[in-house]
Design a protein around this motif. Structure first.
Motif, PDB file in Angstrom:
ATOM      1  N   THR A   8       0.815  -1.217   0.000  1.00  0.00           N
ATOM      2  CA  THR A   8       0.000   0.000   0.000  1.00  0.00           C
ATOM      3  C   THR A   8       0.845   1.263   0.000  1.00  0.00           C
ATOM      4  OG1 THR A   8      -0.161  -0.099   2.426  1.00  0.00           O
ATOM      5  CG2 THR A   8      -1.946  -1.118   1.149  1.00  0.00           C
ATOM      6  N   ASN A   9       2.135   1.146   0.262  1.00  0.00           N
ATOM      7  CA  ASN A   9       3.025   2.315   0.234  1.00  0.00           C
ATOM      8  C   ASN A   9       3.675   2.521  -1.123  1.00  0.00           C
ATOM      9  OD1 ASN A   9       2.723   3.040   3.049  1.00  0.00           O
ATOM     10  ND2 ASN A   9       3.970   1.230   3.525  1.00  0.00           N
ATOM     11  N   ASN A  10       3.375   1.638  -2.084  1.00  0.00           N
ATOM     12  CA  ASN A  10       4.005   1.713  -3.398  1.00  0.00           C
ATOM     13  C   ASN A  10       2.935   1.771  -4.470  1.00  0.00           C
ATOM     14  OD1 ASN A  10       6.020   1.672  -5.374  1.00  0.00           O
ATOM     15  ND2 ASN A  10       6.009  -0.563  -5.489  1.00  0.00           N
ATOM     16  N   GLY A  13      -0.198   7.914  -7.081  1.00  0.00           N
ATOM     17  CA  GLY A  13      -1.117   8.840  -6.428  1.00  0.00           C
ATOM     18  C   GLY A  13      -1.156   8.579  -4.938  1.00  0.00           C
ATOM     19  N   GLN A  14      -1.022   9.621  -4.162  1.00  0.00           N
ATOM     20  CA  GLN A  14      -1.015   9.437  -2.719  1.00  0.00           C
ATOM     21  C   GLN A  14      -2.420   9.558  -2.153  1.00  0.00           C
ATOM     22  OE1 GLN A  14       0.527  12.756  -0.353  1.00  0.00           O
ATOM     23  NE2 GLN A  14       0.790  13.922  -2.221  1.00  0.00           N
ATOM     24  N   ALA A  15      -2.569   9.109  -0.923  1.00  0.00           N
ATOM     25  CA  ALA A  15      -3.862   9.217  -0.260  1.00  0.00           C
ATOM     26  C   ALA A  15      -4.083  10.651   0.205  1.00  0.00           C
ATOM     27  CB  ALA A  15      -3.903   8.269   0.930  1.00  0.00           C
ATOM     28  N   GLU A  17      -5.203  12.748   3.106  1.00  0.00           N
ATOM     29  CA  GLU A  17      -5.239  12.418   4.524  1.00  0.00           C
ATOM     30  C   GLU A  17      -5.926  13.473   5.382  1.00  0.00           C
ATOM     31  OE1 GLU A  17      -1.201  11.671   5.578  1.00  0.00           O
ATOM     32  OE2 GLU A  17      -1.092   9.790   4.434  1.00  0.00           O
ATOM     33  N   GLU A  48      -9.321  13.478  -8.979  1.00  0.00           N
ATOM     34  CA  GLU A  48      -7.902  13.537  -8.640  1.00  0.00           C
ATOM     35  C   GLU A  48      -7.546  14.959  -8.254  1.00  0.00           C
ATOM     36  OE1 GLU A  48      -3.569  12.954 -10.737  1.00  0.00           O
ATOM     37  OE2 GLU A  48      -5.062  11.377 -10.956  1.00  0.00           O
ATOM     38  N   LYS A  53      -0.241  19.730  -1.301  1.00  0.00           N
ATOM     39  CA  LYS A  53       0.557  18.607  -0.804  1.00  0.00           C
ATOM     40  C   LYS A  53      -0.072  17.249  -1.098  1.00  0.00           C
ATOM     41  CE  LYS A  53      -1.155  18.890   3.990  1.00  0.00           C
ATOM     42  NZ  LYS A  53      -0.709  19.040   5.401  1.00  0.00           N
ATOM     43  N   TYR A  54      -1.356  17.239  -1.477  1.00  0.00           N
ATOM     44  CA  TYR A  54      -2.001  15.979  -1.825  1.00  0.00           C
ATOM     45  C   TYR A  54      -2.233  15.858  -3.327  1.00  0.00           C
ATOM     46  CZ  TYR A  54      -2.791  15.622   3.180  1.00  0.00           C
ATOM     47  OH  TYR A  54      -2.600  15.546   4.544  1.00  0.00           O
ATOM     48  N   GLY A  57      -3.568  12.767  -5.348  1.00  0.00           N
ATOM     49  CA  GLY A  57      -4.391  11.917  -4.493  1.00  0.00           C
ATOM     50  C   GLY A  57      -5.784  11.741  -5.060  1.00  0.00           C
ATOM     51  N   ARG A  58      -6.402  10.620  -4.755  1.00  0.00           N
ATOM     52  CA  ARG A  58      -7.722  10.305  -5.286  1.00  0.00           C
ATOM     53  C   ARG A  58      -8.812  10.523  -4.232  1.00  0.00           C
ATOM     54  NH1 ARG A  58      -7.951   7.089  -9.890  1.00  0.00           N
ATOM     55  NH2 ARG A  58      -6.084   7.427 -11.130  1.00  0.00           N
TER      56      ARG A  58
END
Length: 219
Positions: A8-10, A13-15, A17, A48, A53-54, A57-58
């Protein structure tokens, strides 16, 4: 030997948070479907994040139902989808013939969405879209509120979160129509998308309606 191991860290698109209001693009994975019980038309929007900073992310599974079972619900449905259309930049007088058409023409266009943490019936907490607004020239605004400690994590992007699907990964094949909003040729800059969306850009949809962001936008 395994081809690969899920990590989940690879991922691309980042989460996202934090709750807040984010500039987003409507992703090609958005789709038209129907509700399981009543069979009402439903738009399922995926987004998206475009900046901050995100970025990348989705925000997924913004389910918007068209319900005309009563006059009150019908009027509310019109207001709900009209709000989204205005946020996407549709002009007064623009008309839509179906929710399927609306979804296909929204893909690749920008708006801002306000999200907050919501706990589902399964006890897990995820980001839920609470409102739709026009694209913000001053950028996305996370508000610092993160997922409550101890809450389950659905990630807003997991397997099987979307109901009434036919795909094995929580998404269906793309049923969007090709009669979008006739985005002007100059809209490549105004409707800039993440690189992995390049195979299905906003300009592959043709029709009348959502204009690009005005010149001078940082995006």
């Amino acid at each position: 030997m395994a081809l690969f191991t899920v990590d989940t860290n690879n991922i691309l698109g980042q989460a996202v948070e934090e709750a807040g209001t984010y500039n987003v693009v409507v992703a090609p994975s958005s789709q038209y479907t129907t509700t399981q019980q009543a069979g009402n038309p439903m738009a399922v929007f995926d987004y998206e994040v475009l900046d901050g900073k995100y970025k990348g992310g989705r925000i997924r599974f913004d389910n918007e139902v068209w319900d005309t079972s009563t006059e009150e619900k019908g009027n509310l449905s019109i207001k709900r989808f009209n709000t989204i259309a205005v946020a996407l930049g549709a002009a007064n007088g623009t008309s839509f013939d179906s929710i399927k058409q609306f979804v296909s023409q929204a893909v690749g266009n920008k708006l801002a969405v306000t999200v907050d943490w919501e706990t589902g019936q399964n006890g897990k907490t995820y980001l839920s879209v609470k409102s739709h607004k026009p694209f913000m020239q001053d950028g996305s605004k996370p508000n610092g509120v993160k997922r409550p400690v101890g809450s389950g994590n659905t990630g807003n992007s997991g397997f099987g979160n979307r109901k009434s699907t036919s795909g094995g990964f929580g998404t269906t094949t793309n049923n969007q129509q090709g009669n979008g909003f006739n985005t002007p040729a100059s809209s490549n800059a105004g409707n800039a998308q993440a690189p992995r969306y390049s195979s299905q850009s906003a300009n592959s949809y043709h029709g009348g309606g959502f204009p690009p962001i005005p010149d001078g936008s940082p995006f």
